[in-house]
Design an enzyme around this catalytic site. Structure first.
Site, PDB file in Angstrom:
ATOM      1  NE  ARG A  45       3.024  -8.864   4.101  1.00  0.00           N
ATOM      2  CZ  ARG A  45       3.302  -7.861   3.267  1.00  0.00           C
ATOM      3  NH1 ARG A  45       2.549  -6.795   3.260  1.00  0.00           N
ATOM      4  NH2 ARG A  45       4.327  -7.943   2.456  1.00  0.00           N
ATOM      5  CB  SER A  89       8.171  -6.942   5.539  1.00  0.00           C
ATOM      6  OG  SER A  89       7.085  -6.121   5.925  1.00  0.00           O
ATOM      7  CE  LYS A 139       0.565   1.166  -0.586  1.00  0.00           C
ATOM      8  NZ  LYS A 139       1.321   2.088  -1.432  1.00  0.00           N
ATOM      9  CG  ASP A 140      -0.841  -3.618   1.326  1.00  0.00           C
ATOM     10  OD1 ASP A 140      -0.809  -3.176   0.169  1.00  0.00           O
ATOM     11  OD2 ASP A 140       0.139  -3.617   2.092  1.00  0.00           O
ATOM     12  CB  THR A 165       6.826   2.192 -10.000  1.00  0.00           C
ATOM     13  OG1 THR A 165       5.547   2.038  -9.374  1.00  0.00           O
ATOM     14  CG2 THR A 165       6.604   2.333 -11.496  1.00  0.00           C
ATOM     15  CB  SER A 173       1.671   0.726  -8.090  1.00  0.00           C
ATOM     16  OG  SER A 173       1.227   1.997  -8.463  1.00  0.00           O
ATOM     17  CG  LEU A 174      -1.248  -1.764 -13.043  1.00  0.00           C
ATOM     18  CD1 LEU A 174      -2.586  -2.420 -13.318  1.00  0.00           C
ATOM     19  CD2 LEU A 174      -0.321  -1.905 -14.234  1.00  0.00           C
ATOM     20  NE  ARG A 175      -1.568   4.569  -6.490  1.00  0.00           N
ATOM     21  CZ  ARG A 175      -0.476   5.178  -6.063  1.00  0.00           C
ATOM     22  NH1 ARG A 175      -0.271   6.452  -6.336  1.00  0.00           N
ATOM     23  NH2 ARG A 175       0.421   4.529  -5.345  1.00  0.00           N
ATOM     24  NE  ARG A 176       3.618   4.414  -5.768  1.00  0.00           N
ATOM     25  CZ  ARG A 176       3.846   3.581  -4.763  1.00  0.00           C
ATOM     26  NH1 ARG A 176       4.418   2.409  -4.978  1.00  0.00           N
ATOM     27  NH2 ARG A 176       3.494   3.913  -3.536  1.00  0.00           N
ATOM     28  N   GLY A 191       9.215  -6.637  -4.185  1.00  0.00           N
ATOM     29  CA  GLY A 191       9.946  -6.934  -2.961  1.00  0.00           C
ATOM     30  C   GLY A 191       9.558  -5.982  -1.857  1.00  0.00           C
ATOM     31  CG  ASN A 192      11.159  -6.549   2.130  1.00  0.00           C
ATOM     32  OD1 ASN A 192      12.098  -5.807   1.880  1.00  0.00           O
ATOM     33  ND2 ASN A 192      11.310  -7.743   2.662  1.00  0.00           N
ATOM     34  CB  THR A 218      13.814  -6.123  -1.472  1.00  0.00           C
ATOM     35  OG1 THR A 218      13.653  -7.034  -0.385  1.00  0.00           O
ATOM     36  CG2 THR A 218      14.370  -6.837  -2.684  1.00  0.00           C
ATOM     37  NE  ARG A 219       8.592  -2.531  -3.286  1.00  0.00           N
ATOM     38  CZ  ARG A 219       7.328  -2.187  -3.449  1.00  0.00           C
ATOM     39  NH1 ARG A 219       7.019  -0.961  -3.790  1.00  0.00           N
ATOM     40  NH2 ARG A 219       6.373  -3.065  -3.276  1.00  0.00           N
ATOM     41  CB  CYS A 259      -3.787  -3.947  -6.548  1.00  0.00           C
ATOM     42  SG  CYS A 259      -3.619  -5.700  -6.770  1.00  0.00           S
TER      43      CYS A 259
HETATM   44  N1  LIG Z   1       2.328  -1.802  -1.991  1.00  0.00           N
HETATM   45  C1  LIG Z   1       3.047  -2.205  -0.827  1.00  0.00           C
HETATM   46  C2  LIG Z   1       2.910  -1.233   0.287  1.00  0.00           C
HETATM   47  N2  LIG Z   1       1.901  -1.318   1.162  1.00  0.00           N
HETATM   48  C3  LIG Z   1       2.013  -0.282   2.043  1.00  0.00           C
HETATM   49  C4  LIG Z   1       3.133   0.462   1.711  1.00  0.00           C
HETATM   50  C5  LIG Z   1       3.617   1.654   2.403  1.00  0.00           C
HETATM   51  C6  LIG Z   1       2.865   2.094   3.626  1.00  0.00           C
HETATM   52  C7  LIG Z   1       1.511   2.702   3.378  1.00  0.00           C
HETATM   53  O1  LIG Z   1       1.170   3.083   2.253  1.00  0.00           O
HETATM   54  O2  LIG Z   1       0.761   2.824   4.363  1.00  0.00           O
HETATM   55  C8  LIG Z   1       3.738  -0.156   0.611  1.00  0.00           C
HETATM   56  C9  LIG Z   1       4.978   0.251  -0.069  1.00  0.00           C
HETATM   57  C10 LIG Z   1       4.822   1.270  -1.156  1.00  0.00           C
HETATM   58  O3  LIG Z   1       3.804   1.303  -1.854  1.00  0.00           O
HETATM   59  O4  LIG Z   1       5.755   2.044  -1.344  1.00  0.00           O
END
Ligand SMILES: NCc1[nH]cc(CCC(=O)O)c1CC(=O)O
Length: 317
Positions: A8, A10, A80-81, A126, A128-131, A149-150, A153-154, A241
């Site tokens: 990717r 980013s 995690k992706d 944030t 993410s639902l987990r957070r 955003g990447n 951006t955040r 996710c």
């Molecule tokens: N969800 C996007 C994502 N995918 C991987 C990371 C960070 C690097 C990693 O976890 O290995 C992030 C950003 C974040 O969640 O803050």
């Protein structure tokens, strides 16, 4: 041999791909490694909350296709992706040594403190639902705002004053050189990160024995065992996710220690489990943790979260 890495675009993705390129060359100096940038659906859709897009493999599909169509030899992802089930013909060939797996709190420049120091009603970003679930449990008085955003951006949005705090993975923050922006670490096992957080996963075609051999030295057995347990938990719960699931495996003297949680999005219910087992049976440790979560009532939480997700508006194309 020339190895083509699909990445990717980013800054974080390029950092990760360059790190893998460097490790490949270090292991075999005769290798020539090239990086090809590919845009994914997840990169294109920036304005819709991730939980509403809901497609597994949002950040991986286009790279998977490049591998299957032989336009590239391997793809580097944040583990995690990577969905727990890969498309036919692809394999997770290596998992690299893990960076700090914790989540962290970032504040506007010049401020210090953790979650406890935030004012009531503070705006926390944030996506993410987990957070969200863990934040609601710990600080039900905060205003939680979607943050997409990447990473660049955040951070820019935080610095523009759009949030009083944001939560990110330490791994990405550290890779981009922002260590001095970390204001607090969210400590496991009370706060759990995403499955696979902090490790890189390297995917290639199952039939590419040459690439798998080149990648073998990059695989870290302890990280692989820990994340195998985490991914088995996620897979058994069919989490994707969309569901607030956290997990962290640690390996010590041949044993994998796995902590896991499933939560309601409002944080009203958080179920927690621990399992221990031999690293040789890491996947079984993850499945045992999932079984224990289900026995504690996780099925009910998953069903209610899924029902809400189905009712949510479909994503714009
Ligand atoms: N969800 C996007 C994502 N995918 C991987 C990371 C960070 C690097 C990693 O976890 O290995 C992030 C950003 C974040 O969640 O803050």
């Amino acid at each position: 041999m020339v190895i083509r890495i699909a990445s990717r675009g980013s800054e974080l993705a390029l950092w990760q791909s360059r790190a893998v390129a460097g490790s490949l060359r270090a292991a075999d100096p005769s290798l020539q490694v090239e990086i090809e940038v590919i845009r994914t659906t997840g990169d294109r859709i920036q304005d819709v909350p991730l939980a509403k897009i809901g497609d597994k493999g949002l950040f991986t599909k286009e790279l998977d296709n490049a591998l299957l169509e032989d336009q590239a030899d391997l793809a580097v992802h944040s583990l995690k992706d990577i969905p727990t089930r890969l498309p036919d013909g692809l394999t997770l060939a290596a998992v690299t040594v893990r960076e700090d797996p914790r989540d962290v709190v970032l504040l506007p420049p010049g401020q210090a403190g953790g979650l406890e120091a935030l004012e009531p009603g503070a705006r926390v970003g944030t996506s993410s639902l987990r957070r969200v679930a863990q934040l609601r449990k710990r600080r039900p008085d905060l205003e939680l705002v979607d943050l997409r955003g990447n990473l660049n951006t955040r951070l820019a949005k935080l610095d523009r004053g759009e949030y009083d705090a944001i939560i990110l993975a330490a791994a990405g923050v550290l890779r981009l050189g922002w260590r001095d922006r970390i204001s607090a670490y969210l400590e496991p096992p009370r706060w759990l990160p995403a499955v696979g957080q902090g490790a890189l996963g390297i995917v290639c075609r199952t039939d590419r024995d040459d690439i798998r051999a080149a990648l073998a030295p990059l695989n870290d057995p302890d990280t692989a065992a820990a994340t195998t347990a985490e991914r088995a938990l996620l897979r058994a719960l069919e989490g994707g996710c969309q569901i607030p699931i956290g997990a962290l495996g640690l390996v010590d003297e041949g044993q994998v220690y796995l902590a896991g949680l499933v939560a309601d999005t409002d944080g009203s219910r958080i179920l927690r489990v621990h399992q221990v087992g031999d690293v040789k049976h890491a996947a079984a440790v993850g499945r045992a943790a999932a079984d224990e979560l289900l026995a504690k009532g996780a099925g009910e939480i998953l069903a209610s979260v899924r029902a809400r997700v189905v009712l949510a508006e479909p994503a714009a194309p």
